[in-house]
Every structure is written in structure tokens, then in C-alpha cells.
Design an enzyme around this catalytic site. Sequence first.
Site, mmCIF file in Angstrom:
data_model
loop_
_atom_site.group_PDB
_atom_site.id
_atom_site.type_symbol
_atom_site.label_atom_id
_atom_site.label_comp_id
_atom_site.label_asym_id
_atom_site.label_seq_id
_atom_site.Cartn_x
_atom_site.Cartn_y
_atom_site.Cartn_z
ATOM 1 C CB SER A 12 -0.916 0.000 1.234
ATOM 2 O OG SER A 12 -0.141 -0.232 2.395
ATOM 3 N NE ARG A 13 1.756 2.906 4.901
ATOM 4 C CZ ARG A 13 2.648 2.782 5.877
ATOM 5 N NH1 ARG A 13 3.692 3.581 5.930
ATOM 6 N NH2 ARG A 13 2.507 1.863 6.811
ATOM 7 C CG ASP A 62 -1.356 -8.668 11.423
ATOM 8 O OD1 ASP A 62 -0.213 -8.927 10.999
ATOM 9 O OD2 ASP A 62 -1.584 -8.182 12.544
ATOM 10 C CB VAL A 63 1.954 -10.773 6.977
ATOM 11 C CG1 VAL A 63 1.519 -10.243 5.627
ATOM 12 C CG2 VAL A 63 2.878 -9.805 7.703
ATOM 13 C CB SER A 141 17.361 -4.503 5.939
ATOM 14 O OG SER A 141 18.132 -3.381 6.319
ATOM 15 C CE1 TYR A 154 13.253 -3.449 9.463
ATOM 16 C CE2 TYR A 154 15.584 -2.953 9.212
ATOM 17 C CZ TYR A 154 14.309 -3.032 8.679
ATOM 18 O OH TYR A 154 14.108 -2.716 7.356
ATOM 19 C CE LYS A 158 13.406 -6.141 7.102
ATOM 20 N NZ LYS A 158 12.381 -6.463 6.098
#
Length: 246
Positions: A12-13, A62-63, A141, A154, A158
Site C-alpha cells: 500500500s505504500r 495481518d501477515v 535489509s 529488526y 532481516k
Amino acid sequence: MGRKVAFITGGSRGIGKEIARKFAQNEYNIVVNYVSDKTDVAELEKELNQNGNVEVLCVKGDVTDFSTCEQMVKDAIEKFGTIDVLVNNAGITKDNLLMRMKEEDFDKVINVNLKGTFNMTKNVISYMMKQRNGRIVNISSVVGVSGNSGQANYSASKAGIIGFTKSIAKELASRNILSNAVAPGFIETDMTDVLSDTVKESINSQIPLRKMGKAEQVANAVYFLGSEENTYITGQVLNVDGGMIM
Ligand code: NDP
């Protein structure tokens, strides 16, 4: 034969939307997932399908929830009959130094970024295995490779995605399903908008190309790995980072 179908989570973004747009420009039918009520679905469909010649299905969910992912995949199959490309892009940050990081912020980031990738992939591969063809591109990332102060949760999620990508590349290669990761550096999106100018300047000084990247530059790499142009690259991590990590 009908059009190929690309399913992009978090479309969506930001980066996900550019990835969806890139596949649409190349005449794939598109499924985009999103989670928040803020998404204007009609506007999103219009933005993704600028040529007006492909079909777009937007699925809210929601994944982190396995049965939600199962349902979203079923909805996509019901509409299009196939999923040829899965891009696991949905992701969040909840940054803090480990000393101050709350347990719930660790769990939440792992759940969306890593468990979400498992939930979606597990539900999609049975279809890809049957058709003996598929492409999976997971958005990792550079900090999953290098680590980053303030991002233990995070970076772990990743890095986990990279291990997952390589393992399934080995498991699924015999069915002609190719699995790769794209590791963006710092890309201009809502996620990085929150950084102060001072932080942005310090980041830019560590990038050989001396500027942050654009979502479209990530989308180009994802499209290549996810498209039929890629027939012999699997289990790889492609950095799109202006040379930050070599
Ligand atoms: P944005 O914050 O701009 O967009 C995040 C997207 O993920 C939105 O579409 C959002 O949906 C969706 N999303 C968030 N949580 C969930 C969930 N639980 N279930 C389903 N969808 C969800 O992020 P970016 O475009 O910047 O990042 C995209 C990916 O790229 C992420 O995986 C991120 O970690 C990675 N990345 C980004 C970098 C950057 O510099 N921007 C650098 C390296 C990697 P909604 O709109 O409904 O909230």
C-alpha cells in the site's frame, strides 16, 4: 495462457507499492496486501494500474496471522487461478537500544518481518510446486548483514529472512522455484522519514553514492529477480544500497 500474477505484501505504500507498480507495468496481474484502515483501496488500485490493462486485487490482512495469510492466498487463487511471484515486503521497525528494548517490541518486529514471511511463503508454495514454477523475493535489509546499533530486533528479523531465503532456495530448486532476497540500504519512504536531518546526513556520508535510494530503484531489482528473466539465480542476497555494504 493468462497473465502472470505477482502477490506483494505491504504493497500500500513505500517500496511495496513501487514493486507492485513495476510488475503491473510489465503486465502482471497484481495482488497487494496491506493492514491498516487508512488505505484508500480505490485510489491504490488506480495508482498501481496506471496503464489500465491489468487487474489488481487488494487484500487487507495481518501477515502475522497464519490463517489470515491462508485466506488471502485462497482469495488470490480464486480470482486469478495462480500465483507466480511472491514478494514478502511487509515490514516494520521498533528501534531502541537493547537495554531499553521492550520484549513486546522484539516480538512484534520478528512476527511481522520474519514470521510473516514464513506464513505467506508456506501458504503459497503448494500452488507454485504444483505448477513447477515460481519466484519468491524476500525483502531483507543491509542491516541484516551488517547489524545496526538500535536495531537488534529488526536486524535479527532481516538476518533471519536471509537464512530462510537460502534454505527454501535449496528445498524448492528441484521444482523450479527460485528464492532470493533483496537487501535495501536507506531508501526514502515513510519508514525513514522519521529520521532527523542530522541522522540522514550521517547516513549519506557512509554511502559511496552519497544519497539515499528511491523505492523505484529497489523495485527494479525485485522485478528482475522475480520475473521470468531470472532463470538461474537462486539463494542470493542482492544489496540495493548505493555501495554501503560491499
Ligand atoms: P513502509 O513503512 O513505507 O510500508 C510498510 C508496508 O508494510 C505498508 O504497506 C504496511 O501496510 C505494510 N505492513 C506493515 N505491517 C503489516 C502487517 N502486519 N501485515 C501486512 N502488512 C503490513 O515501509 P518501506 O516501504 O520503507 O519498507 C518496505 C520493506 O522494505 C520492509 O520490509 C522494510 O523493512 C524494508 N526495508 C526498508 C528500508 C528503507 O530504508 N525504507 C531499508 C531496508 C529494508 P499499511 O499501509 O496498511 O500500514
